[in-house]
Scaffold this active site. Sequence first.
Site, PDB file in Angstrom:
ATOM      1  N   GLY A 154      -1.236  -0.994  12.820  1.00 48.17           N
ATOM      2  CA  GLY A 154      -0.871   0.102  11.929  1.00 48.17           C
ATOM      3  C   GLY A 154       0.569   0.001  11.501  1.00 48.17           C
ATOM      4  N   ARG A 155       1.441   0.691  12.221  1.00 44.60           N
ATOM      5  CA  ARG A 155       2.867   0.638  11.934  1.00 44.60           C
ATOM      6  C   ARG A 155       3.647   0.636  13.243  1.00 44.60           C
ATOM      7  NH1 ARG A 155       1.802  -1.104   7.790  1.00 44.60           N
ATOM      8  NH2 ARG A 155       2.275  -0.368   5.673  1.00 44.60           N
ATOM      9  N   THR A 213       0.823  -1.209   0.000  1.00 48.40           N
ATOM     10  CA  THR A 213       0.000   0.000   0.000  1.00 48.40           C
ATOM     11  C   THR A 213       0.857   1.259   0.000  1.00 48.40           C
ATOM     12  OG1 THR A 213      -1.764  -1.166   1.174  1.00 48.40           O
ATOM     13  CG2 THR A 213      -1.810   1.236   1.242  1.00 48.40           C
ATOM     14  N   HIS A 271       4.496  -9.403  11.437  1.00 48.91           N
ATOM     15  CA  HIS A 271       3.956  -8.541  10.374  1.00 48.91           C
ATOM     16  C   HIS A 271       3.226  -9.399   9.337  1.00 48.91           C
ATOM     17  CE1 HIS A 271       4.583  -4.371   8.395  1.00 48.91           C
ATOM     18  NE2 HIS A 271       3.438  -4.904   7.994  1.00 48.91           N
ATOM     19  N   ASP A 304       1.339  -6.633  15.585  1.00 46.85           N
ATOM     20  CA  ASP A 304       1.709  -7.265  14.329  1.00 46.85           C
ATOM     21  C   ASP A 304       2.832  -6.501  13.652  1.00 46.85           C
ATOM     22  OD1 ASP A 304       1.110  -9.268  12.212  1.00 46.85           O
ATOM     23  OD2 ASP A 304       0.627  -7.492  11.030  1.00 46.85           O
ATOM     24  N   GLU A 309      11.936  -4.040  12.237  1.00 48.74           N
ATOM     25  CA  GLU A 309      11.542  -5.365  11.768  1.00 48.74           C
ATOM     26  C   GLU A 309      12.657  -5.996  10.945  1.00 48.74           C
ATOM     27  OE1 GLU A 309       6.765  -4.281  11.604  1.00 48.74           O
ATOM     28  OE2 GLU A 309       7.865  -4.545   9.726  1.00 48.74           O
ATOM     29  N   TRP A 319      -1.535  -8.831   7.217  1.00 49.23           N
ATOM     30  CA  TRP A 319      -1.972  -8.517   5.855  1.00 49.23           C
ATOM     31  C   TRP A 319      -2.003  -9.734   4.934  1.00 49.23           C
ATOM     32  CZ3 TRP A 319       1.152  -9.506   1.588  1.00 49.23           C
ATOM     33  CH2 TRP A 319       2.463  -9.919   1.901  1.00 49.23           C
TER      34      TRP A 319
END
Length: 314
Positions: free
Chosen positions: A235-236, A75, A287, A260, A265, A290
């Site tokens: 989110g982030r 995204t 992560h 997540d 990361e 998604w």
Amino acid sequence: MGKIKIVYLDAYPLEDIDLSPLAELGEFTEYHTTNPEDVIPRARYADVLIVNKVLVTKDVIDNLPELKLVCVSATGVNNVDVAYAEKKGIAVKNVPAYSTDSVSEATVAYVFALLRNVVYYDRYVKNGSYSASGLTFHTSKSISEIKGKKWGIIGLGNIGRRVAEIATVLGAEVSYHSTSGKNTDGGYRHRYLEELLEESDIVSIHAPLNKSTEGLIGSNELSVIKKTAIIVNMGRGGIVVEKDLAEALDNGHIAGAGLDVFEKEPLEADNPLLKINCPDKLILAPHSGWASREARELLVKKVAENIKKFYGIM
């Protein structure tokens, strides 16, 4: 026009997904991962470059003479120097909203798991404690329902709105906070951040990382959350201050958390979240919220569509 040379530099999140929709469009080369020093050699003659997290910098762009299109298989496009690419006449295309349902469902899954203490009860049975107890029931850890809870959502974009819809169906009372301050008429009750944190039983984060959201949830914010509340960050990484969250969990200032995404990361081995006193309070995922099969298949389809539209392939 000759065959389109398409190079995918970090296809590893799609290793079990059919990439033929991309391969059918030209001369297709994929790499599992690519180190920074290998980006230019691998992509030197590419017409189309596909990346997920690989950085496409000014230097990279200057050294790819055939490049016409950068497709980000995600995204966000923060890993691409978009302004410089456009200056050089190179198009940059992303794939918005392909994982809305996957991330939304992951959010609800983490909430269910935390409210029902799934991690604890799973471990209790598997480590033999249940068998040794001689009792039919074991309910020493709180089990709670979503129905009747106040669910506060930080960031009411595509994912936040979908979570709000699901939460409402499950019987929660939804409110939200706009991190930009611009979306204050989203169809649900808008609250200032402190108000939302004070009143919510469940807090889920679905905002991007930017100047207004970096470190948004730290020690001060965690101190006003109910001790019985849970927080989930989808989110982030960087929106939640991880060391502060670890302290809040250890000190009993919050009942549980699910993450997540992380500040760095992959998660570093000495991250304080990996050392909390009661790990059953915390759900961590790499992560992967998604990454449902459906979302990843749709991602490939949408990247292929971006290439087709750019080249006018019908």
